[in-house]
Design a protein around this motif. Sequence first.
Motif, short mmCIF file in Angstrom:
data_model
loop_
_atom_site.label_atom_id
_atom_site.label_comp_id
_atom_site.label_asym_id
_atom_site.label_seq_id
_atom_site.Cartn_x
_atom_site.Cartn_y
_atom_site.Cartn_z
N THR A 44 0.81 -1.22 0.00
CA THR A 44 0.00 0.00 0.00
C THR A 44 0.84 1.27 0.00
OG1 THR A 44 -0.16 -0.06 2.41
CG2 THR A 44 -1.93 -1.13 1.16
N VAL A 45 2.13 1.14 0.26
CA VAL A 45 2.98 2.33 0.28
C VAL A 45 3.98 2.33 -0.87
CG1 VAL A 45 2.73 2.70 2.76
CG2 VAL A 45 4.57 1.22 1.92
N SER A 46 3.77 1.44 -1.82
CA SER A 46 4.61 1.36 -3.03
C SER A 46 6.09 1.25 -2.70
CB SER A 46 4.38 2.58 -3.93
OG SER A 46 3.03 2.67 -4.32
N LEU A 61 10.33 3.30 3.00
CA LEU A 61 8.89 3.34 2.77
C LEU A 61 8.14 2.22 3.49
CD1 LEU A 61 8.83 4.12 -1.07
CD2 LEU A 61 8.49 5.72 0.82
N CYS A 62 8.78 1.09 3.68
CA CYS A 62 8.13 -0.09 4.26
C CYS A 62 7.59 0.21 5.67
CB CYS A 62 9.12 -1.24 4.32
SG CYS A 62 8.42 -2.74 5.07
N ILE A 63 6.33 -0.18 5.88
CA ILE A 63 5.72 0.03 7.19
C ILE A 63 5.48 -1.29 7.93
CG2 ILE A 63 4.67 2.24 6.59
CD1 ILE A 63 2.02 0.71 6.13
N ASP A 64 6.15 -2.36 7.46
CA ASP A 64 6.17 -3.60 8.24
C ASP A 64 4.78 -4.26 8.33
OD1 ASP A 64 7.32 -5.57 9.81
OD2 ASP A 64 6.94 -4.49 11.67
N GLY A 66 3.53 -6.71 6.32
CA GLY A 66 3.57 -8.14 6.04
C GLY A 66 2.73 -8.61 4.87
N SER A 67 2.06 -7.71 4.18
CA SER A 67 1.20 -8.10 3.07
C SER A 67 1.98 -8.79 1.95
CB SER A 67 0.48 -6.87 2.50
OG SER A 67 -0.41 -6.35 3.45
N CYS A 68 3.18 -8.31 1.70
CA CYS A 68 3.99 -8.92 0.63
C CYS A 68 4.31 -10.37 0.97
CB CYS A 68 5.27 -8.12 0.42
SG CYS A 68 6.20 -7.78 1.93
FE1 SF4 Z 1 5.07 -3.11 1.58
FE2 SF4 Z 1 5.80 -5.57 2.38
FE3 SF4 Z 1 6.65 -3.43 3.71
FE4 SF4 Z 1 4.07 -4.17 3.83
S1 SF4 Z 1 5.85 -5.34 4.62
S2 SF4 Z 1 4.86 -2.08 3.56
S3 SF4 Z 1 3.74 -4.94 1.74
S4 SF4 Z 1 7.14 -3.94 1.59
#
Ligand code: SF4
Length: 80
Positions: A44-46, A61-64, A66-68
């Motif tokens: 969601t944060v590209s 940018l990663c907000i942790d 876990g969706s990926c």
């Molecule tokens: Fe993007 Fe993965 Fe980080 Fe979530 S954990 S913000 S999906 S890179």
Amino acid sequence: MICLPFLCSFGILIPKFGEKGMFYMAYVINSECISCGACEGECTVSAISEGDDRYVIDAELCIDCGSCASVCPVEAPNPA
Ligand code: SF4
Ligand code: SF4
């Protein structure tokens, strides 16, 4: 009167939970990545983009979230 300083401090602390690098740990994509691209659209944060030999995550940018990791067929994204 006693509560006022407490409330002010609390109000200042809330945004700090959103600051990158203080409470978030970026995910990292390891060498198991087969460059399928499934994770890129989930972020969601590209933060995910295609790299030279695998997809990569921008740690700034990663907000942790876990969706990926949840959509990866080879479990390549992992918490740093
Ligand atoms: Fe993007 Fe993965 Fe980080 Fe979530 S954990 S913000 S999906 S890179
Ligand atoms: Fe690589 Fe997994 Fe992302 Fe596919 S979903 S590009 S295998 S990290």
